[in-house]
Enzyme design. Sequence first.
Site, PDB file in Angstrom:
ATOM      1  N   ASP A  82      -7.246  -1.624   3.968  1.00  0.00           N
ATOM      2  CA  ASP A  82      -7.333  -0.169   3.874  1.00  0.00           C
ATOM      3  C   ASP A  82      -8.466   0.197   2.933  1.00  0.00           C
ATOM      4  OD1 ASP A  82      -6.754   2.501   4.245  1.00  0.00           O
ATOM      5  OD2 ASP A  82      -4.902   2.496   3.082  1.00  0.00           O
ATOM      6  N   LYS A  83      -8.699   1.484   2.838  1.00  0.00           N
ATOM      7  CA  LYS A  83      -9.736   2.041   1.963  1.00  0.00           C
ATOM      8  C   LYS A  83      -9.171   3.227   1.207  1.00  0.00           C
ATOM      9  CE  LYS A  83     -12.461   5.974   2.298  1.00  0.00           C
ATOM     10  NZ  LYS A  83     -11.976   7.332   2.686  1.00  0.00           N
ATOM     11  N   HIS A  84      -9.662   3.443   0.003  1.00  0.00           N
ATOM     12  CA  HIS A  84      -9.268   4.623  -0.761  1.00  0.00           C
ATOM     13  C   HIS A  84     -10.516   5.276  -1.332  1.00  0.00           C
ATOM     14  CE1 HIS A  84      -6.965   7.305  -3.348  1.00  0.00           C
ATOM     15  NE2 HIS A  84      -7.855   7.044  -4.274  1.00  0.00           N
ATOM     16  N   SER A  85     -10.593   6.598  -1.217  1.00  0.00           N
ATOM     17  CA  SER A  85     -11.693   7.364  -1.807  1.00  0.00           C
ATOM     18  C   SER A  85     -11.170   8.169  -2.980  1.00  0.00           C
ATOM     19  CB  SER A  85     -12.301   8.305  -0.762  1.00  0.00           C
ATOM     20  OG  SER A  85     -13.175   9.241  -1.384  1.00  0.00           O
ATOM     21  N   THR A 122      -7.263  14.070   3.389  1.00  0.00           N
ATOM     22  CA  THR A 122      -7.229  13.517   4.745  1.00  0.00           C
ATOM     23  C   THR A 122      -6.020  14.022   5.518  1.00  0.00           C
ATOM     24  OG1 THR A 122      -8.432  11.538   4.056  1.00  0.00           O
ATOM     25  CG2 THR A 122      -7.117  11.361   6.066  1.00  0.00           C
ATOM     26  N   ARG A 170       1.813  14.175 -15.810  1.00  0.00           N
ATOM     27  CA  ARG A 170       0.414  14.159 -16.272  1.00  0.00           C
ATOM     28  C   ARG A 170      -0.295  15.462 -15.929  1.00  0.00           C
ATOM     29  NH1 ARG A 170      -1.815   9.697 -12.968  1.00  0.00           N
ATOM     30  NH2 ARG A 170      -3.805  10.272 -13.922  1.00  0.00           N
ATOM     31  N   SER A 185      -2.007   4.792 -10.788  1.00  0.00           N
ATOM     32  CA  SER A 185      -1.541   5.749  -9.782  1.00  0.00           C
ATOM     33  C   SER A 185      -2.095   5.404  -8.403  1.00  0.00           C
ATOM     34  CB  SER A 185      -1.956   7.167 -10.182  1.00  0.00           C
ATOM     35  OG  SER A 185      -1.548   8.103  -9.214  1.00  0.00           O
ATOM     36  N   LYS A 189       0.386   2.815  -5.115  1.00  0.00           N
ATOM     37  CA  LYS A 189       0.668   3.229  -3.734  1.00  0.00           C
ATOM     38  C   LYS A 189       0.058   2.262  -2.731  1.00  0.00           C
ATOM     39  CE  LYS A 189      -0.918   7.476  -4.497  1.00  0.00           C
ATOM     40  NZ  LYS A 189      -0.945   7.729  -5.945  1.00  0.00           N
ATOM     41  N   LYS A 190      -1.143   1.770  -3.022  1.00  0.00           N
ATOM     42  CA  LYS A 190      -1.794   0.834  -2.098  1.00  0.00           C
ATOM     43  C   LYS A 190      -1.079  -0.510  -2.098  1.00  0.00           C
ATOM     44  CE  LYS A 190      -4.909   3.620  -0.566  1.00  0.00           C
ATOM     45  NZ  LYS A 190      -4.830   4.072   0.843  1.00  0.00           N
TER      46      LYS A 190
END
Length: 437
Positions: A82-85, A122, A170, A185, A189-190
Amino acid sequence: MAGLPQETIRRKRDGGVLGAGDIRDFIAGFADERVTEGQAAAFAMAVFFNGLDRDETVALTTSMRDSGDVLDWSGSDRPIVDKHSTGGVGDNVSLMLAPIVAACGAAVPMISGRGLGHTGGTLDKMESIPGYDVAPDNSTFRRIVAEQGCAIIGQTGRLAPADKRLYAIRDVTATVESVPLITASILSKKLAAGLQGLVLDVKCGSGAFMTARNEAELLAHSLVDVANGAGMPTRALLTGMDEPLARDAGNALEVRNAVHFLTGARRDARLEAVTLALAGEMLDLAGLAEGPADGVAKARAALEGGMAADRFARMVAALSGPIDFLERMESHLPSAPVRLAVTADGPGTVAAIDTRAVGLAVVALGGGRTRPQDAVDHAVGLAELAGLGDRLERGQPLAVVHARSEAAAADAAIRVRAAYRLAEEGTASAPVLARMT
């Protein structure tokens, strides 16, 4: 034996190093109510001022991962990546990236978020598509990933619930901007998604949360070090956000842009460079390419050959969207009734863009949110955005506003005009700035 929460807070308040067991006990206290809201806030503030080292951040990340479900993809015959931005304006990369990588043989269970502040989400983009289900149950999610190779959905309540609670604290205690807490954080999740590999798109520039390059690099290094320390092979690309990534910003507009990209009708150059660079890294990490350059070549072939567009169409249909979405996109996507071109007052080259202000113009139109509970108007936004280095003559558009009313369009036009600076010369920004492993 579990330690007292206040002792854990005291040790970090005084600059001490916490053991992994102390951190696990503290996070477990979220579930059994040994840790109060006030104690969680005090912990966040202590970390904000004194930080966490790598081992502490790994412990916090894995503890939050283990606070809920962890997906198991052991039966898959595809590598799970997967990818995260970290977020930006006009960043619709995920919509093309997931089907591109899936078309090349990987599985992409993309668990995404909603927009907040000036950045788009997204999930909000995908909800522009009528009927698209962003919250399938786990068995449906697994089945669609297995059959189609990718699925873009939202986070379930059972994935890293401790992160959701800590983030809410936070958000109201001014402790969001902590690199260890941001790292934990994102990665909790990933990790809970059961990934075998992750590629990070860490943005810097006027439209990024980390505007300064050195801050973005610090975050990227932290994310890569902690993810690898937690057992998830990870690498990062540092990409520029001194101008919108796509030429469109706004939910349905970015979906339309993504479909044009996938079908070859139009591909914005910077968007293509970032999307293919991320795809190359993901395919290399998945063992489906002999290096990132080979991964880029494979990704381009899947794009040019129409396989990626086909994957996207099948994913949309499988998640209850229209079965003819690619063929009849314009009839399915919502559109705003008012269009207003924001034109240049005189000739010049785009020399600077306040990209955050562009994103906030979309929010002001109703296309984003300032509070998590805010509704989003999927139809509104900005199209045909001029980019850095573009030469404009008097009367040519900086952007075209898509709005619900003439008044909203006029307000957005003022915001857009103020965000752009034209000069005799200007240079486009580099799409990919650095690679970190």
